[in-house]
Design a protein around this motif. Sequence first.
Motif, mmCIF file in Angstrom:
data_model
loop_
_atom_site.group_PDB
_atom_site.id
_atom_site.type_symbol
_atom_site.label_atom_id
_atom_site.label_comp_id
_atom_site.label_asym_id
_atom_site.label_seq_id
_atom_site.Cartn_x
_atom_site.Cartn_y
_atom_site.Cartn_z
ATOM 1 N N LEU A 1 0.829 -1.201 0.000
ATOM 2 C CA LEU A 1 0.000 0.000 0.000
ATOM 3 C C LEU A 1 0.866 1.255 0.000
ATOM 4 O O LEU A 1 0.566 2.234 -0.696
ATOM 5 C CB LEU A 1 -0.928 -0.005 1.218
ATOM 6 N N GLY A 2 1.962 1.239 0.737
ATOM 7 C CA GLY A 2 2.872 2.378 0.765
ATOM 8 C C GLY A 2 3.491 2.653 -0.596
ATOM 9 O O GLY A 2 3.569 3.797 -1.042
ATOM 10 N N VAL A 3 3.911 1.599 -1.280
ATOM 11 C CA VAL A 3 4.513 1.758 -2.607
ATOM 12 C C VAL A 3 3.491 2.297 -3.600
ATOM 13 O O VAL A 3 3.788 3.206 -4.389
ATOM 14 C CB VAL A 3 5.113 0.413 -3.090
ATOM 15 N N VAL A 4 2.274 1.770 -3.558
ATOM 16 C CA VAL A 4 1.224 2.251 -4.464
ATOM 17 C C VAL A 4 0.910 3.725 -4.202
ATOM 18 O O VAL A 4 0.775 4.522 -5.142
ATOM 19 C CB VAL A 4 -0.049 1.372 -4.334
ATOM 20 N N LEU A 5 0.804 4.104 -2.933
ATOM 21 C CA LEU A 5 0.539 5.507 -2.605
ATOM 22 C C LEU A 5 1.659 6.421 -3.088
ATOM 23 O O LEU A 5 1.398 7.522 -3.592
ATOM 24 C CB LEU A 5 0.345 5.677 -1.097
ATOM 25 N N ILE A 6 2.891 5.993 -2.954
ATOM 26 C CA ILE A 6 4.020 6.810 -3.412
ATOM 27 C C ILE A 6 3.981 6.964 -4.938
ATOM 28 O O ILE A 6 4.188 8.071 -5.466
ATOM 29 C CB ILE A 6 5.354 6.211 -2.942
ATOM 30 N N LEU A 7 3.713 5.882 -5.651
ATOM 31 C CA LEU A 7 3.669 5.957 -7.111
ATOM 32 C C LEU A 7 2.523 6.847 -7.606
ATOM 33 O O LEU A 7 2.724 7.722 -8.456
ATOM 34 C CB LEU A 7 3.553 4.555 -7.711
ATOM 35 N N ILE A 8 1.335 6.621 -7.079
ATOM 36 C CA ILE A 8 0.182 7.424 -7.495
ATOM 37 C C ILE A 8 0.387 8.880 -7.088
ATOM 38 O O ILE A 8 0.118 9.797 -7.873
ATOM 39 C CB ILE A 8 -1.118 6.859 -6.900
ATOM 40 N N GLY A 9 0.864 9.097 -5.873
ATOM 41 C CA GLY A 9 1.119 10.455 -5.411
ATOM 42 C C GLY A 9 2.163 11.161 -6.254
ATOM 43 O O GLY A 9 2.063 12.366 -6.520
ATOM 44 N N LEU B 1 1.196 15.168 -2.973
ATOM 45 C CA LEU B 1 2.185 15.224 -1.893
ATOM 46 C C LEU B 1 1.672 14.553 -0.626
ATOM 47 O O LEU B 1 2.437 13.902 0.094
ATOM 48 C CB LEU B 1 2.572 16.679 -1.613
ATOM 49 N N LEU B 2 0.385 14.697 -0.357
ATOM 50 C CA LEU B 2 -0.191 14.010 0.801
ATOM 51 C C LEU B 2 -0.137 12.492 0.630
ATOM 52 O O LEU B 2 0.146 11.759 1.587
ATOM 53 C CB LEU B 2 -1.630 14.469 1.039
ATOM 54 N N CYS B 3 -0.404 12.018 -0.585
ATOM 55 C CA CYS B 3 -0.320 10.574 -0.853
ATOM 56 C C CYS B 3 1.112 10.066 -0.706
ATOM 57 O O CYS B 3 1.340 9.002 -0.128
ATOM 58 C CB CYS B 3 -0.839 10.266 -2.258
ATOM 59 N N VAL B 4 2.064 10.825 -1.220
ATOM 60 C CA VAL B 4 3.470 10.431 -1.082
ATOM 61 C C VAL B 4 3.852 10.381 0.396
ATOM 62 O O VAL B 4 4.499 9.437 0.865
ATOM 63 C CB VAL B 4 4.395 11.383 -1.867
ATOM 64 N N GLY B 5 3.443 11.392 1.150
ATOM 65 C CA GLY B 5 3.739 11.408 2.584
ATOM 66 C C GLY B 5 3.125 10.241 3.321
ATOM 67 O O GLY B 5 3.769 9.605 4.166
ATOM 68 N N ALA B 6 1.874 9.911 2.982
ATOM 69 C CA ALA B 6 1.212 8.767 3.619
ATOM 70 C C ALA B 6 1.915 7.459 3.244
ATOM 71 O O ALA B 6 2.084 6.573 4.087
ATOM 72 C CB ALA B 6 -0.255 8.716 3.215
ATOM 73 N N GLY B 7 2.349 7.344 1.992
ATOM 74 C CA GLY B 7 3.067 6.147 1.562
ATOM 75 C C GLY B 7 4.388 5.976 2.282
ATOM 76 O O GLY B 7 4.749 4.877 2.700
ATOM 77 N N LEU C 1 3.848 4.721 5.769
ATOM 78 C CA LEU C 1 3.558 3.286 5.834
ATOM 79 C C LEU C 1 4.823 2.440 5.679
ATOM 80 O O LEU C 1 4.871 1.299 6.143
ATOM 81 C CB LEU C 1 2.541 2.896 4.762
ATOM 82 N N LEU C 2 5.835 2.985 5.026
ATOM 83 C CA LEU C 2 7.071 2.225 4.818
ATOM 84 C C LEU C 2 8.019 2.306 6.009
ATOM 85 O O LEU C 2 8.900 1.466 6.148
ATOM 86 C CB LEU C 2 7.792 2.729 3.563
ATOM 87 N N ILE C 3 7.852 3.294 6.867
ATOM 88 C CA ILE C 3 8.737 3.462 8.018
ATOM 89 C C ILE C 3 8.387 2.430 9.097
ATOM 90 O O ILE C 3 7.238 2.307 9.487
ATOM 91 C CB ILE C 3 8.607 4.883 8.611
ATOM 92 N N PRO C 4 9.374 1.666 9.567
ATOM 93 C CA PRO C 4 9.106 0.696 10.649
ATOM 94 C C PRO C 4 9.048 1.411 12.006
ATOM 95 O O PRO C 4 10.061 1.637 12.652
ATOM 96 C CB PRO C 4 10.278 -0.270 10.574
ATOM 97 N N TRP C 5 7.884 1.780 12.439
ATOM 98 C CA TRP C 5 7.696 2.495 13.712
ATOM 99 C C TRP C 5 7.935 1.548 14.881
ATOM 100 O O TRP C 5 7.588 0.369 14.808
ATOM 101 C CB TRP C 5 6.289 3.072 13.788
ATOM 102 N N PRO C 6 8.485 2.045 15.985
ATOM 103 C CA PRO C 6 8.767 1.181 17.139
ATOM 104 C C PRO C 6 7.506 0.541 17.745
ATOM 105 O O PRO C 6 7.560 -0.582 18.199
ATOM 106 C CB PRO C 6 9.406 2.120 18.157
ATOM 107 N N GLY C 7 6.386 1.224 17.717
ATOM 108 C CA GLY C 7 5.165 0.690 18.317
ATOM 109 C C GLY C 7 4.488 -0.358 17.455
ATOM 110 O O GLY C 7 3.711 -1.154 17.939
ATOM 111 N N ARG C 8 4.771 -0.353 16.157
ATOM 112 C CA ARG C 8 4.160 -1.328 15.249
ATOM 113 C C ARG C 8 4.976 -2.591 15.196
ATOM 114 O O ARG C 8 6.197 -2.558 15.232
ATOM 115 C CB ARG C 8 4.051 -0.762 13.834
ATOM 116 N N LYS C 9 4.296 -3.727 15.125
ATOM 117 C CA LYS C 9 5.003 -5.012 15.056
ATOM 118 C C LYS C 9 4.859 -5.613 13.694
ATOM 119 O O LYS C 9 3.995 -5.395 12.980
ATOM 120 C CB LYS C 9 4.439 -5.964 16.109
#
Length: 87
Positions: free
Chosen positions: A35-43, A70-76, A79-87
Motif C-alpha cells: 500500500l505504501g509503494v502504491v501511494l508513493i507511485l500514485i502520489g 504530496l499528501l499521498c506520497v507522505g502517507a506512503g 507506511l514504509l517506516i518501521p515504527w517502534p510501536g508497530r510489530k
Amino acid sequence: MDRVSCEQTTVHCGTAGAGQAARLPAMRRKLMLGLGVVLILIGGVWTAQGLGYLEGSFMTGQRLWTTIGLLCVGAGVMLLIPWPGRK
C-alpha cells in the motif's frame, strides 16, 4: 480413550491457531509495504501532473492535485517506516 482424543484435538487446534497468529504480522507488513509503494507511485504521478510536468490531463497545472499528490506520497512514506510501536 475419549479423554485422550479430546486432549489431542485441543492441542492440535491450539497449535494451528498459533501458526495463523504468527503469520498475521508478516501479512500485515506486506500489505502495508504494498500500500505504501502504491501511494508513493500514485502520489508522484499526481504531483507531477499538478506541477505541470505531465501534460494531457485535467489535473495538469492544478495546485489541488499537487497537494493531494504530496499528501499521498507522505502517507506512503509513513507506511514504509518501521515504527517502534508497530510489530
